[in-house]
Design an enzyme around this catalytic site. Structure first.
Site, PDB file in Angstrom:
ATOM      1  N   HIS A 240      76.773-103.042 -27.229  1.00  9.67           N
ATOM      2  CA  HIS A 240      76.546-101.593 -26.170  1.00  9.67           C
ATOM      3  C   HIS A 240      77.612-101.679 -25.233  1.00  9.67           C
ATOM      4  O   HIS A 240      77.557-101.677 -23.953  1.00  9.67           O
ATOM      5  CB  HIS A 240      75.175-101.855 -25.348  1.00  9.67           C
ATOM      6  CG  HIS A 240      74.583-100.396 -25.242  1.00  9.67           C
ATOM      7  ND1 HIS A 240      73.985 -99.750 -25.957  1.00  9.67           N
ATOM      8  CD2 HIS A 240      74.434 -99.840 -24.081  1.00  9.67           C
ATOM      9  CE1 HIS A 240      73.468 -98.658 -25.396  1.00  9.67           C
ATOM     10  NE2 HIS A 240      73.949 -98.628 -24.378  1.00  9.67           N
ATOM     11  N   ASP A 244      77.724 -95.131 -21.754  1.00 10.95           N
ATOM     12  CA  ASP A 244      76.880 -93.953 -22.427  1.00 10.95           C
ATOM     13  C   ASP A 244      78.009 -93.488 -23.914  1.00 10.95           C
ATOM     14  O   ASP A 244      79.241 -94.145 -23.867  1.00 10.95           O
ATOM     15  CB  ASP A 244      77.200 -92.621 -21.918  1.00 10.95           C
ATOM     16  CG  ASP A 244      75.713 -91.640 -22.147  1.00 10.95           C
ATOM     17  OD1 ASP A 244      75.381 -91.898 -23.409  1.00 10.95           O
ATOM     18  OD2 ASP A 244      75.581 -90.920 -21.537  1.00 10.95           O
ATOM     19  N   GLY A 245      77.454 -93.029 -24.855  1.00 18.02           N
ATOM     20  CA  GLY A 245      78.307 -92.844 -26.085  1.00 18.02           C
ATOM     21  C   GLY A 245      78.255 -93.933 -27.094  1.00 18.02           C
ATOM     22  O   GLY A 245      78.809 -93.673 -28.030  1.00 18.02           O
ATOM     23  N   ASN A 246      77.579 -94.711 -27.007  1.00 21.38           N
ATOM     24  CA  ASN A 246      77.460 -95.975 -27.703  1.00 21.38           C
ATOM     25  C   ASN A 246      76.941 -95.632 -29.170  1.00 21.38           C
ATOM     26  O   ASN A 246      77.305 -96.020 -30.208  1.00 21.38           O
ATOM     27  CB  ASN A 246      76.734 -97.208 -27.406  1.00 21.38           C
ATOM     28  CG  ASN A 246      77.232 -97.906 -25.888  1.00 21.38           C
ATOM     29  OD1 ASN A 246      78.150 -98.623 -26.152  1.00 21.38           O
ATOM     30  ND2 ASN A 246      76.675 -97.678 -24.908  1.00 21.38           N
TER      31      ASN A 246
END
Length: 415
Positions: A240, A244-246
């Site tokens: 991770h 965000d956007g993982n």
């Protein structure tokens, strides 16, 4: 009949006296494959990783995995053959339509609202090089379109994970930019409702170390390709590396890898199939990090292969249904008794409608190039078709024509 492979967690709770023996059998089995990737299990109650325990991800190549893999490769060859047999416009429209469903799905999984129309416009802008400032999803579209052109992201350095994030979602996630040199600096939890279900790597140093291990696994040759892809997919999400956007970057990396080993449509239907089977997808993620699972990825790989197989079955069904409709469209054109050039234009527009409901429409200039005629000759034929109420204009600049509502309704009645 194939015996189902029970999870270690399931054995621990259903038959705890057999757990240690079964664990030993799996870890010491001659056929067991180890990934060299190491994880800490997650304690849901304590909301933390159990740093005192370290497990190497492994899997057992079961009969079910072997059969699933055989079917996946067979279906991929069949999809490639069917795509080769499709008329050129149908082929292109099918890809664009599949891509639009894929991109909407990868957004939906993360709770990002997007419409097929909006993504279709982004695809159109990228294809026609009419990029708009601050237009949503164009970065996402550009990266996926590269795959169709055989331009795959080769990841050889940790920095390239950040480059993919920048290109794919950087424009969408300006408020969630990584605060480390490359990745996030602070801890990050994944919360489902009011429950913490996962904790990513604690800091940027851990992230970089684990991504380096992931690189070695991805570029190594000690695991079979499909199994390696899915183990890598899990481990990326386990790390991770971003706030965000993982999910979107992780699924894109998996898609990019699958596109090298299988056909492009199989690769570019991963997220849409996951979106249709969310619980089926997330359960093995949770199971992987359970302390009693001990890093056994067999269940996870099996689930992911089943998801891939479902996506292929959907593709083959769409191709088959589209070909049947196209055959009926040819009969409609034949009954109209039109001049050859006008029949050809209608056939192209039928392909566009049947295989690309959300895909960008072909401008008149594109029709002229496909048929190999001048715009003057094309315009003359288009005027004749409009007079007979067989086509209609939907855009002036550039000029775009589509089948008339009457013909579209005829196709709908055939379905």
């Amino acid at each position: 009949m194939i015996n189902k492979y029970p999870s270690l967690k399931g054995i621990y709770y259903s038959n705890p006296d057999c757990y240690e023996e079964e664990l030993s059998n799996r870890l010491n089995n001659f056929s067991t494959r180890f990934s060299k990737l190491k994880i800490h299990p997650f304690n849901v109650k304590a909301k933390r990783r159990i740093k005192e325990k370290t497990y190497e991800i492994f899997y057992v190549p079961t009969a079910e995995i072997d059969l699933l893999k055989e079917q996946i490769f067979y279906n991929s060859k069949e999809i490639s053959k069917q795509m080769t047999n499709l008329p050129s416009v149908a082929n292109d429209q099918l890809f664009f339509n599949t891509l639009i469903f894929e991109l909407q799905s990868t957004n939906d999984i993360e709770g990002i609202r997007s419409s097929k129309k909006e993504i279709g416009e982004a695809v159109d802008n990228v294809i026609n090089k009419s990029l708009q400032e601050d237009k949503r999803f164009e970065g996402l579209v550009k990266q996926y379109l590269k795959l169709n052109n055989g331009r795959f992201n080769s990841i050889n350095k940790v920095e390239e994970f950040r480059e993919i994030w920048n290109e794919l979602v950087g424009d969408e996630e300006k408020d969630e930019m990584p605060d480390g040199d490359l990745f996030r600096r602070a801890p990050e939890e994944i919360i489902d409702g009011d429950k913490t279900i996962h904790e990513g790597d604690e800091n940027e140093k851990e992230i970089i170390n684990d991504l380096q291990s992931l690189l070695e696994e991805m570029n190594g040759h000690y695991l079979p390709s499909i199994e390696k892809c899915f183990i890598a997919h899990y481990f990326y999400e386990y790390i991770h590396p971003f706030y965000d956007g993982n999910g979107r970057t992780g699924r894109f990396i998996a898609c990019s890898y699958l596109a090298r080993k299988l056909d492009i449509l199989t690769a570019v239907s991963l997220s849409s199939t996951i979106a249709e089977n969310k619980d089926y997808y997330y359960k093995p993620f949770m199971e992987m990090s359970n302390v009693y699972n001990h890093g056994d990825a067999t269940f996870f790989i099996t689930r992911m292969m089943n998801i891939l197989l479902k996506g292929q079955q959907n593709i083959l069904r769409r191709i088959n249904e589209g070909l049947q409709l196209l055959k009926k469209a040819e009969n409609i054109i034949e009954e109209l008794n039109l001049p050859a050039q006008e029949s050809e234009i209608l056939f192209l527009l039928f392909q566009e409608y049947i295989f690309g409901s959300y895909a960008p429409k072909i401008p008149d200039e594109g029709l002229a190039k496909i048929i190999g005629i001048t715009r003057y000759k094309l315009n003359k034929s288009l005027d004749n078709l409009k007079e007979q109420l067989l086509i209609e204009t939907i855009k002036q600049n550039p000029m775009v024509h589509v089948l008339s509502k009457e013909l579209r309704d005829k196709v709908a009645q055939l379905q």
